[in-house]
Write a protein that holds these residues in place. Structure first.
Motif, PDB file in Angstrom:
ATOM      1  N   ARG A 613     -11.841   6.283   1.106  1.00 17.13           N
ATOM      2  CA  ARG A 613     -11.657   5.396  -0.039  1.00 17.13           C
ATOM      3  C   ARG A 613     -10.843   6.081  -1.132  1.00 17.13           C
ATOM      4  NH1 ARG A 613     -17.926   3.258   0.044  1.00 17.13           N
ATOM      5  NH2 ARG A 613     -17.602   1.470   1.426  1.00 17.13           N
ATOM      6  N   ILE A 616      -7.298   5.806  -0.249  1.00 14.80           N
ATOM      7  CA  ILE A 616      -6.781   4.465  -0.543  1.00 14.80           C
ATOM      8  C   ILE A 616      -6.436   4.356  -2.023  1.00 14.80           C
ATOM      9  CG2 ILE A 616      -7.361   2.016  -0.583  1.00 14.80           C
ATOM     10  CD1 ILE A 616      -9.281   2.624   1.799  1.00 14.80           C
ATOM     11  N   SER A 617      -7.337   4.844  -2.890  1.00 13.50           N
ATOM     12  CA  SER A 617      -7.090   4.781  -4.332  1.00 13.50           C
ATOM     13  C   SER A 617      -5.879   5.590  -4.733  1.00 13.50           C
ATOM     14  CB  SER A 617      -8.333   5.276  -5.092  1.00 13.50           C
ATOM     15  OG  SER A 617      -9.416   4.413  -4.896  1.00 13.50           O
ATOM     16  N   GLN A 619      -3.373   5.905  -2.885  1.00 16.68           N
ATOM     17  CA  GLN A 619      -2.251   5.258  -2.197  1.00 16.68           C
ATOM     18  C   GLN A 619      -1.651   6.152  -1.118  1.00 16.68           C
ATOM     19  OE1 GLN A 619       0.478   3.933  -5.247  1.00 16.68           O
ATOM     20  NE2 GLN A 619      -0.884   2.309  -5.925  1.00 16.68           N
ATOM     21  N   SER A 623      -4.459   4.463   5.319  1.00 17.08           N
ATOM     22  CA  SER A 623      -5.885   4.472   4.995  1.00 17.08           C
ATOM     23  C   SER A 623      -6.422   3.089   4.647  1.00 17.08           C
ATOM     24  CB  SER A 623      -6.151   5.412   3.806  1.00 17.08           C
ATOM     25  OG  SER A 623      -5.803   6.738   4.109  1.00 17.08           O
ATOM     26  N   ASP A 624      -5.552   2.115   4.466  1.00 14.45           N
ATOM     27  CA  ASP A 624      -5.985   0.806   3.995  1.00 14.45           C
ATOM     28  C   ASP A 624      -6.967   0.116   4.933  1.00 14.45           C
ATOM     29  OD1 ASP A 624      -4.438   1.174   1.827  1.00 14.45           O
ATOM     30  OD2 ASP A 624      -2.818  -0.172   2.423  1.00 14.45           O
ATOM     31  N   TRP A 625      -6.982   0.493   6.198  1.00 13.34           N
ATOM     32  CA  TRP A 625      -7.860  -0.159   7.170  1.00 13.34           C
ATOM     33  C   TRP A 625      -9.328  -0.086   6.754  1.00 13.34           C
ATOM     34  CZ3 TRP A 625     -11.685   2.739   9.477  1.00 13.34           C
ATOM     35  CH2 TRP A 625     -11.568   4.134   9.340  1.00 13.34           C
ATOM     36  N   GLU A 627     -10.596  -0.009   3.587  1.00 19.15           N
ATOM     37  CA  GLU A 627     -10.945  -0.496   2.252  1.00 19.15           C
ATOM     38  C   GLU A 627     -12.026  -1.584   2.287  1.00 19.15           C
ATOM     39  OE1 GLU A 627     -11.454  -2.131  -1.384  1.00 19.15           O
ATOM     40  OE2 GLU A 627     -10.645  -3.341   0.260  1.00 19.15           O
TER      41      GLU A 627
END
Length: 652
Positions: A613, A616-617, A619, A623-625, A627
């Motif tokens: 996470r 993701i933060s 960017q 890694s978005d999978w 979220e």
């Protein structure tokens, strides 16, 4: 009245001031205040609010014996300036003289280091209007009750005059200021006061002010009469160094003020407990912003513990600073000198052999690409904050009542704060309602590099609440991911399991915690609608669902998983067709499978997910999978507190 008391009261008078409008001419008296450090005045926030509502930066005057200077509001605790009355816990303000404080030398009160609220006989001090000018007044006051977190109730046989609000409350026996006057009661004698421990709510500003307070008193300042606060403080006579005296306290706090402040509150609590040889102080743990605050935990009532306990605390604090390249030779020398005054040589090892508790060593340097994984604490292994969200029965749309629990890892969880609303809160109102009680608790319990985990207990129907996306900061710091799930380990727990755990749940958990390798288990499994497959699943299988868990097939599957004893599960809170899967579902399951291969033990799972996470933060690519993933991590060894009352119906 004893001579000591008379001389002490003169010091109080010299440090007490009144607040006036700016300008050369006298104006109406606003209220009282008192100096706590060079250039710093404490007063009641309501004394200033009416006059500074239009301009908080406006200049006003501070006047007392030998001083008449301009000042400005530095900070107050008021959260809603438009509220008709200022609550007890918010009725504090810090005022700063303009210009160089050395241009206006003045007396400063001695503030108690204990956060425990006083009771009994005190002296209430302040100014009341003329004519022709304001006059200082001191009256007897007896505190016979408490209100809220920081309030003191003064019994109704004391008459406060207008203008005394913001003045100090002095304990004449200990020679310390323990509170400030808030208000008199309407149409009756007596009044209310704020315990001085509420100053800790100023956070970083409190640290600055208290360090200045302790440095000033540590210089042994003398008034015009030749007196100082420490020499006039009461206490038992010292014999063979076996009493922690006011002079000891002054020197110790001045030396502590010269150190870098503690990195977090838990560090202060752990060191204070270690200094007490593991015994815990009576009552709850107050906010611990400074090393001074830890010193204040080493009392029984108003009586200081054995001097060796204090010296042990100082030794541990110095060791903590030294391991971070900030040691204090002056503190080490003074500890040795003070120890030599104690004739109990056979007990000196309690101080000399004191070593930092496990977990307070300097953080390991990690220059490699891999982050340090923080294991999730089991019972007795570390602090956990739990948020329990109870749906209001019959409310449409859904509303929740909340409770916040804190488990410090040393015993049973304690109820920290509970929802005082009448109707509860809609899901979209929860973040704002919890910003201060939950956000403040999390911040205060975080250790540097070890943010405290958050457990959120919800009914299965609401398992798709995206609690990991919540944020309590309006603006995150630069390069600081503001969402809860990127900052700390955030897990869900099943509200239906509140109370004693069943055997299936306990046995499966013990089996999983013994494992070292884990696989994903696609849920719902084919042909397992009746729940049999859930109960028979291997212990190394972590259920994973590519659909929401709070509705339709997903809710049925999650209920079966809970009934089958599963305490760990992952699921996708985004949209999904009610029947059948999309090609993206296979990709998600493959990614989860690869993610689970990184685990070396079950307790790594929440922090591994936090790392993703955080990516993701920040960017980071690929890694978005993860979220939209939610995590159930429901430890039966630490069950949620049981319900104490019947369910609450929605108000009419």
């Amino acid at each position: 009245m004893s001579e000591r008391h008379e001389r002490l009261y003169e010091l109080v008078r010299a440090a007490t001031v009144h607040l006036l409008p700016a300008g050369g001419k006298d104006g109406p008296l606003w209220g009282s205040g008192f100096f706590v450090a060079p250039g710093w005045v404490v007063t009641a926030a309501h004394v200033l609010r009416r006059h500074l509502a239009a301009d908080r930066d406006a200049v006003f005057r501070v006047r007392g014996e030998g001083i008449d200077a301009e000042a400005r509001l530095a900070e107050w605790l008021i959260t809603d300036p438009h509220r008709p009355k200022v609550p007890l816990a918010e009725d504090l303000a810090l005022v700063r003289l303009t210009g160089d404080p050395d241009e206006h030398p003045h007396e400063c009160v001695w503030l108690t280091d204990r956060a425990a609220r006083n009771s009994g006989a005190l002296k209430a001090c302040g100014y009341f209007p003329g004519p022709p000018e304001a006059h200082f007044r001191m009256v007897d006051a007896v505190v016979n009750g408490q209100e809220d977190t920081h309030g003191l109730i003064i019994k109704p046989d004391v008459e406060f005059t207008g203008g005394m609000s913001g003045g100090p409350l002095l304990d004449p026996e200990t020679g310390a200021v323990v509170g400030l006057i808030k208000s008199r009661r309407t149409d009756k004698d007596g009044g209310k006061a704020v315990a001085i421990g509420a100053l800790r709510r100023f956070g970083e500003t409190y640290r600055t002010v208290m360090a200045a307070h302790d440095r000033w008193h540590g210089q042994e300042p003398m008034s015009e009469s030749g007196d100082n606060w420490i020499d006039l403080q009461g206490g038992p006579p010292a014999e063979h160094g076996a009493v922690w005296t006011p002079r000891d306290r002054r020197t110790a706090l001045a030396l502590l003020a010269a150190l870098p402040p503690p990195p977090d509150e838990p560090t202060v609590r752990i060191i204070a407990k270690e200094a007490r040889s593991g015994t815990v102080w009576v009552g709850g743990t107050p906010e611990l912003r400074t090393w001074r605050d830890g010193h204040g935990l080493l009392y029984e009532g108003s009586t200081p513990l054995d001097p060796l306990t204090f010296l042990r605390y100082l030794t541990l604090v110095e060791a903590h600073a030294r391991t971070r390249d900030a040691g204090s030779p002056a503190l080490v020398d003074w500890i040795a000198q003070r120890l030599r005054r104690d004739g109990r040589r056979h007990l000196h090892a309690l101080v000399k052999d004191a070593a930092l508790p496990e977990g307070l060593e300097p953080p390991a340097r990690n220059d490699g690409p891999d982050r340090v994984v923080i294991p999730y604490p089991g019972p007795g292994e570390g602090p956990v904050v739990a948020l329990v969200l109870d749906p209001v029965i019959g409310a449409r749309p859904v509303r929740f009542f909340w409770q916040i629990w804190y488990d410090d890892g040393d015993g049973l969880p304690e109820l920290h704060e509970t929802d005082g609303s009448v109707h509860g809160y809609r899901p979209d109102e929860l973040v704002q309602a919890l910003r201060l009680p939950l956000g403040g608790l999390l911040e205060s319990k975080d250790r540097h590099g070890h943010p405290v985990p958050l457990e959120v207990a919800l009914p299965v129907d609401h398992f798709d609440t995206a609690v990991h996306r919540w944020r309590f900061d309006d603006i995150a710091q630069l390069n600081d991911p503001g969402h809860l799930g990127a900052r700390r380990r955030v897990v869900l727990r099943a509200l239906e399991r509140r109370g004693e755990p069943d055997n299936l749940w306990t046995e499966r958990w013990h089996g999983m915690t013994a494992g070292r390798r884990f696989q994903g288990w696609r849920m719902p499994p084919s042909g397992a609608v009746d729940g049999t497959g859930y109960r028979r699943a291997e212990r190394d299988r972590i259920p994973m669902m590519c659909r929401p868990a709070g509705q339709g097939i997903g809710r049925v599957a999650m209920n079966h998983a809970l009934a089958g004893g599963h305490g760990v599960a992952l699921w996708y809170i985004g949209s999904h067709p009610e029947r059948g899967c999309l090609p993206e579902c296979d990709t998600l399951h493959a990614r989860v499978e690869k993610f689970l291969e990184t685990l070396g033990s079950l307790d790594e799972l929440p922090d591994r997910l936090r790392h993703v996470r955080q990516d993701i933060s920040e960017q980071r690519a690929d890694s978005d999978w993860a979220e939209p993933l939610a995590l159930l991590f429901d430890d039966p060894r630490r069950p949620l507190p049981g319900e104490e009352t019947e369910p609450v119906d929605a108000p009419l």
